[in-house]
Design a protein around this motif. Structure first.
Motif, PDB file in Angstrom:
ATOM      1  N   ILE A 199      27.303  57.253  84.600  1.00 17.33           N
ATOM      2  CA  ILE A 199      27.818  55.880  84.540  1.00 17.33           C
ATOM      3  C   ILE A 199      26.752  55.088  83.794  1.00 17.33           C
ATOM      4  O   ILE A 199      25.668  54.814  84.320  1.00 17.33           O
ATOM      5  CB  ILE A 199      28.061  55.299  85.955  1.00 17.33           C
ATOM      6  CG1 ILE A 199      29.058  56.169  86.730  1.00 17.33           C
ATOM      7  CG2 ILE A 199      28.566  53.857  85.852  1.00 17.33           C
ATOM      8  CD1 ILE A 199      29.341  55.717  88.162  1.00 17.33           C
ATOM      9  N   ARG A 235      26.598  51.919  93.346  1.00 14.72           N
ATOM     10  CA  ARG A 235      28.044  52.040  93.567  1.00 14.72           C
ATOM     11  C   ARG A 235      28.644  52.923  92.478  1.00 14.72           C
ATOM     12  O   ARG A 235      28.003  53.203  91.474  1.00 14.72           O
ATOM     13  CB  ARG A 235      28.695  50.653  93.585  1.00 14.72           C
ATOM     14  CG  ARG A 235      28.404  49.793  92.359  1.00 14.72           C
ATOM     15  CD  ARG A 235      29.131  48.440  92.423  1.00 14.72           C
ATOM     16  NE  ARG A 235      28.740  47.597  91.317  1.00 14.72           N
ATOM     17  CZ  ARG A 235      27.862  46.593  91.397  1.00 14.72           C
ATOM     18  NH1 ARG A 235      27.286  46.315  92.547  1.00 14.72           N
ATOM     19  NH2 ARG A 235      27.571  45.871  90.331  1.00 14.72           N
ATOM     20  N   PHE A 243      30.934  57.645  81.317  1.00 14.72           N
ATOM     21  CA  PHE A 243      31.843  56.542  81.630  1.00 14.72           C
ATOM     22  C   PHE A 243      31.491  55.421  80.651  1.00 14.72           C
ATOM     23  O   PHE A 243      30.449  54.774  80.767  1.00 14.72           O
ATOM     24  CB  PHE A 243      31.632  56.102  83.085  1.00 14.72           C
ATOM     25  CG  PHE A 243      32.723  55.240  83.655  1.00 14.72           C
ATOM     26  CD1 PHE A 243      33.927  55.032  82.987  1.00 14.72           C
ATOM     27  CD2 PHE A 243      32.567  54.649  84.903  1.00 14.72           C
ATOM     28  CE1 PHE A 243      34.943  54.252  83.533  1.00 14.72           C
ATOM     29  CE2 PHE A 243      33.567  53.868  85.476  1.00 14.72           C
ATOM     30  CZ  PHE A 243      34.757  53.660  84.777  1.00 14.72           C
ATOM     31  N   ALA A 244      32.359  55.204  79.671  1.00  9.09           N
ATOM     32  CA  ALA A 244      32.037  54.264  78.586  1.00  9.09           C
ATOM     33  C   ALA A 244      32.758  52.930  78.714  1.00  9.09           C
ATOM     34  O   ALA A 244      32.245  51.899  78.275  1.00  9.09           O
ATOM     35  CB  ALA A 244      32.379  54.897  77.239  1.00  9.09           C
ATOM     36  N   PHE A 245      33.977  52.962  79.293  1.00  2.00           N
ATOM     37  CA  PHE A 245      34.746  51.716  79.378  1.00  2.00           C
ATOM     38  C   PHE A 245      35.767  51.861  80.502  1.00  2.00           C
ATOM     39  O   PHE A 245      36.586  52.777  80.489  1.00  2.00           O
ATOM     40  CB  PHE A 245      35.447  51.457  78.034  1.00  2.00           C
ATOM     41  CG  PHE A 245      36.013  50.066  77.912  1.00  2.00           C
ATOM     42  CD1 PHE A 245      35.212  49.009  77.498  1.00  2.00           C
ATOM     43  CD2 PHE A 245      37.335  49.809  78.219  1.00  2.00           C
ATOM     44  CE1 PHE A 245      35.723  47.716  77.388  1.00  2.00           C
ATOM     45  CE2 PHE A 245      37.864  48.526  78.114  1.00  2.00           C
ATOM     46  CZ  PHE A 245      37.045  47.475  77.694  1.00  2.00           C
ATOM     47  N   SER A 246      35.709  50.940  81.452  1.00  2.00           N
ATOM     48  CA  SER A 246      36.600  51.070  82.609  1.00  2.00           C
ATOM     49  C   SER A 246      37.858  50.213  82.437  1.00  2.00           C
ATOM     50  O   SER A 246      37.882  49.286  81.627  1.00  2.00           O
ATOM     51  CB  SER A 246      35.868  50.644  83.888  1.00  2.00           C
ATOM     52  OG  SER A 246      35.742  49.240  83.940  1.00  2.00           O
ATOM     53  N   SER A 253      31.902  52.251  91.188  1.00  2.00           N
ATOM     54  CA  SER A 253      32.749  51.415  90.328  1.00  2.00           C
ATOM     55  C   SER A 253      34.003  52.123  89.799  1.00  2.00           C
ATOM     56  O   SER A 253      34.267  52.117  88.603  1.00  2.00           O
ATOM     57  CB  SER A 253      31.922  50.856  89.156  1.00  2.00           C
ATOM     58  OG  SER A 253      30.851  50.089  89.630  1.00  2.00           O
ATOM     59  N   ARG A 286      23.858  57.268  87.812  1.00  2.00           N
ATOM     60  CA  ARG A 286      24.179  55.895  87.427  1.00  2.00           C
ATOM     61  C   ARG A 286      22.880  55.165  87.094  1.00  2.00           C
ATOM     62  O   ARG A 286      21.930  55.188  87.877  1.00  2.00           O
ATOM     63  CB  ARG A 286      24.907  55.133  88.525  1.00  2.00           C
ATOM     64  CG  ARG A 286      25.209  53.694  88.043  1.00  2.00           C
ATOM     65  CD  ARG A 286      26.102  52.908  88.960  1.00  2.00           C
ATOM     66  NE  ARG A 286      26.457  51.645  88.321  1.00  2.00           N
ATOM     67  CZ  ARG A 286      27.599  50.991  88.503  1.00  2.00           C
ATOM     68  NH1 ARG A 286      28.505  51.505  89.295  1.00  2.00           N
ATOM     69  NH2 ARG A 286      27.835  49.852  87.891  1.00  2.00           N
ATOM     70  N   ASN A 329      36.985  46.778  82.744  1.00  2.00           N
ATOM     71  CA  ASN A 329      36.199  46.177  81.650  1.00  2.00           C
ATOM     72  C   ASN A 329      37.070  45.411  80.647  1.00  2.00           C
ATOM     73  O   ASN A 329      36.569  44.592  79.881  1.00  2.00           O
ATOM     74  CB  ASN A 329      35.360  47.240  80.910  1.00  2.00           C
ATOM     75  CG  ASN A 329      34.208  47.792  81.715  1.00  2.00           C
ATOM     76  OD1 ASN A 329      33.800  48.935  81.538  1.00  2.00           O
ATOM     77  ND2 ASN A 329      33.656  46.990  82.629  1.00  2.00           N
ATOM     78  N   ASP A 348      25.155  52.148  82.690  1.00  2.00           N
ATOM     79  CA  ASP A 348      25.222  50.727  83.077  1.00  2.00           C
ATOM     80  C   ASP A 348      23.907  50.021  82.760  1.00  2.00           C
ATOM     81  O   ASP A 348      22.841  50.641  82.731  1.00  2.00           O
ATOM     82  CB  ASP A 348      25.544  50.635  84.578  1.00  2.00           C
ATOM     83  CG  ASP A 348      26.018  49.252  84.971  1.00  2.00           C
ATOM     84  OD1 ASP A 348      26.453  48.492  84.086  1.00  2.00           O
ATOM     85  OD2 ASP A 348      25.941  48.922  86.158  1.00  2.00           O
ATOM     86  N   ARG A 382      36.680  41.591  80.502  1.00  2.00           N
ATOM     87  CA  ARG A 382      35.502  40.921  79.925  1.00  2.00           C
ATOM     88  C   ARG A 382      35.914  40.017  78.763  1.00  2.00           C
ATOM     89  O   ARG A 382      37.038  40.145  78.245  1.00  2.00           O
ATOM     90  CB  ARG A 382      34.507  41.981  79.444  1.00  2.00           C
ATOM     91  CG  ARG A 382      33.897  42.721  80.605  1.00  2.00           C
ATOM     92  CD  ARG A 382      32.803  43.647  80.144  1.00  2.00           C
ATOM     93  NE  ARG A 382      32.225  44.333  81.287  1.00  2.00           N
ATOM     94  CZ  ARG A 382      31.062  44.938  81.279  1.00  2.00           C
ATOM     95  NH1 ARG A 382      30.326  44.977  80.178  1.00  2.00           N
ATOM     96  NH2 ARG A 382      30.597  45.534  82.355  1.00  2.00           N
TER      97      ARG A 382
HETATM   98  C1  IPE Z   1      30.872  50.643  85.304  1.00  2.00           C
HETATM   99  O1  IPE Z   1      30.021  49.588  84.977  1.00  2.00           O
HETATM  100  C2  IPE Z   1      31.755  50.985  84.141  1.00  2.00           C
HETATM  101  C3  IPE Z   1      31.086  51.636  83.019  1.00  2.00           C
HETATM  102  C4  IPE Z   1      29.848  52.023  82.990  1.00  2.00           C
HETATM  103  C5  IPE Z   1      31.927  51.881  81.887  1.00  2.00           C
HETATM  104  P1  IPE Z   1      30.413  48.077  85.290  1.00  2.00           P
HETATM  105  O2  IPE Z   1      29.272  47.255  84.826  1.00  2.00           O
HETATM  106  O3  IPE Z   1      31.744  47.759  84.725  1.00  2.00           O
HETATM  107  O4  IPE Z   1      30.521  48.081  86.880  1.00  2.00           O
HETATM  108  P2  IPE Z   1      30.292  46.932  87.943  1.00  2.00           P
HETATM  109  O5  IPE Z   1      31.120  45.749  87.513  1.00  2.00           O
HETATM  110  O6  IPE Z   1      28.837  46.609  87.946  1.00  2.00           O
HETATM  111  O7  IPE Z   1      30.715  47.538  89.247  1.00  2.00           O
END
Ligand code: IPE
Ligand code: IPE
Ligand code: MG
Length: 251
Positions: free
Chosen positions: A19, A195, A63-66, A197, A189, A69, A21, A72
């Motif tokens: 993840i 977490r 995990f590149a884009f949820s 996410s 992560r 996301n 982040d 945003r």
């Molecule tokens: C998780 O990160 C999603 C990706 C890495 C693509 P986010 O930044 O979106 O997660 P939250 O909002 O901190 O939980």
């Protein structure tokens, strides 16, 4: 300390998921816009892929884009899609030369058309490679994936292809985006958040979790090695008791 030498090649995680982040905070620390952080995250992906290939990891998932996301600011979302598309164009030839297969999971239909096309071409070009399988999760969330899987199975029941009582874990696994990918052994992560996410909720049932405060743009091979060394010190019990052979009657 050369961390790489501390890695036991016979006990490698087969699948490492990440993840990525902390891009925004990394940029903010430097008085820059969040997008600057995303741009600098690409080098971290490059180094991680190279390092994983070198030590013999088989599956790497980013995990590149949820799904979430998409909420945003539009400018950030558009720049992210653009960066992603350019990164695929730039990196695919080298990935291909190195025997890396690129694939994607998530709601790919929701991606901009040019991004989808570039991705499709890259996946086709690298489809026969098997040294390392790199999966990018794009417009992905585990809850979306699970609901999607339920719909696929429900359709099969409605079409009388399967009966409800024939549904088992294998049916479900096969309906997930990750049907052909083993569950992650190690999930990393970055950025210090503790977490998951909405990432691979089904698949991480027995995954070892590793959290690092490092922001994604600063993540390099030594951080991957650190996580693997940590992973190799752990005892995975899968609900059994230590060193007890699997009870074949129950297995
Ligand atoms: C998780 O990160 C999603 C990706 C890495 C693509 P986010 O930044 O979106 O997660 P939250 O909002 O901190 O939980
Ligand atoms: C991860 O970094 C990249 C994506 C989720 C697309 P963020 O953009 O979430 O950066 P932070 O967490 O806000 O620092
Ligand atoms: Mg974040």
């Amino acid at each position: 300390m050369d961390l790489k030498q501390h890695i036991n090649k016979n006990k490698l995680p087969r699948h490492v998921a990440l993840i990525m982040d902390g891009n925004g905070r990394w940029a903010k620390q430097r008085g820059q816009e969040r997008i600057f952080g995303h741009e600098n995250g690409i080098e971290a992906v490059r180094d991680t892929v190279k390092a994983a290939a070198e030590i013999g990891i088989k599956y790497l998932t980013f995990f590149a884009f949820s799904t979430e996301n998409w909420c945003r600011p539009l400018r950030e979302v558009e720049t992210l899609m653009d960066l992603l598309t350019r990164a695929i164009v730039n990196e695919t030839p080298e990935l291909n030369e190195n025997g890396v297969r690129l694939q994607a999971i998530g709601d790919l239909e929701s991606l901009p058309l040019n991004c989808r096309e570039i991705l499709r071409e890259a996946m086709e070009l690298t489809a026969k490679n098997d040294k390392l399988i790199v999966t990018v999760a794009l417009s992905y969330s585990a809850r979306w994936e699970i609901v999607n899987a339920v719909q696929k199975i429900a359709q099969k029941v409605a079409d009388r292809i399967i009966s409800p009582d024939a549904i088992d874990e294998t049916t479900f696994i096969n309906a997930l985006e990750t049907a052909k990918i083993p569950d992650p052994d190690l999930l990393i992560r970055t950025s210090g958040e503790l977490r998951v996410s909405n990432f691979m909720l089904w698949q991480i049932a027995y995954t070892e979790l590793y959290f690092t405060p490092v922001y994604w743009p600063d993540f390099r091979r030594r951080h991957l090695y650190q996580a693997i060394v940590d992973f190799q010190r752990r005892e995975r019990r899968f609900g059994n008791v230590e060193t007890h052979p699997v009870n074949t009657k129950n297995a």
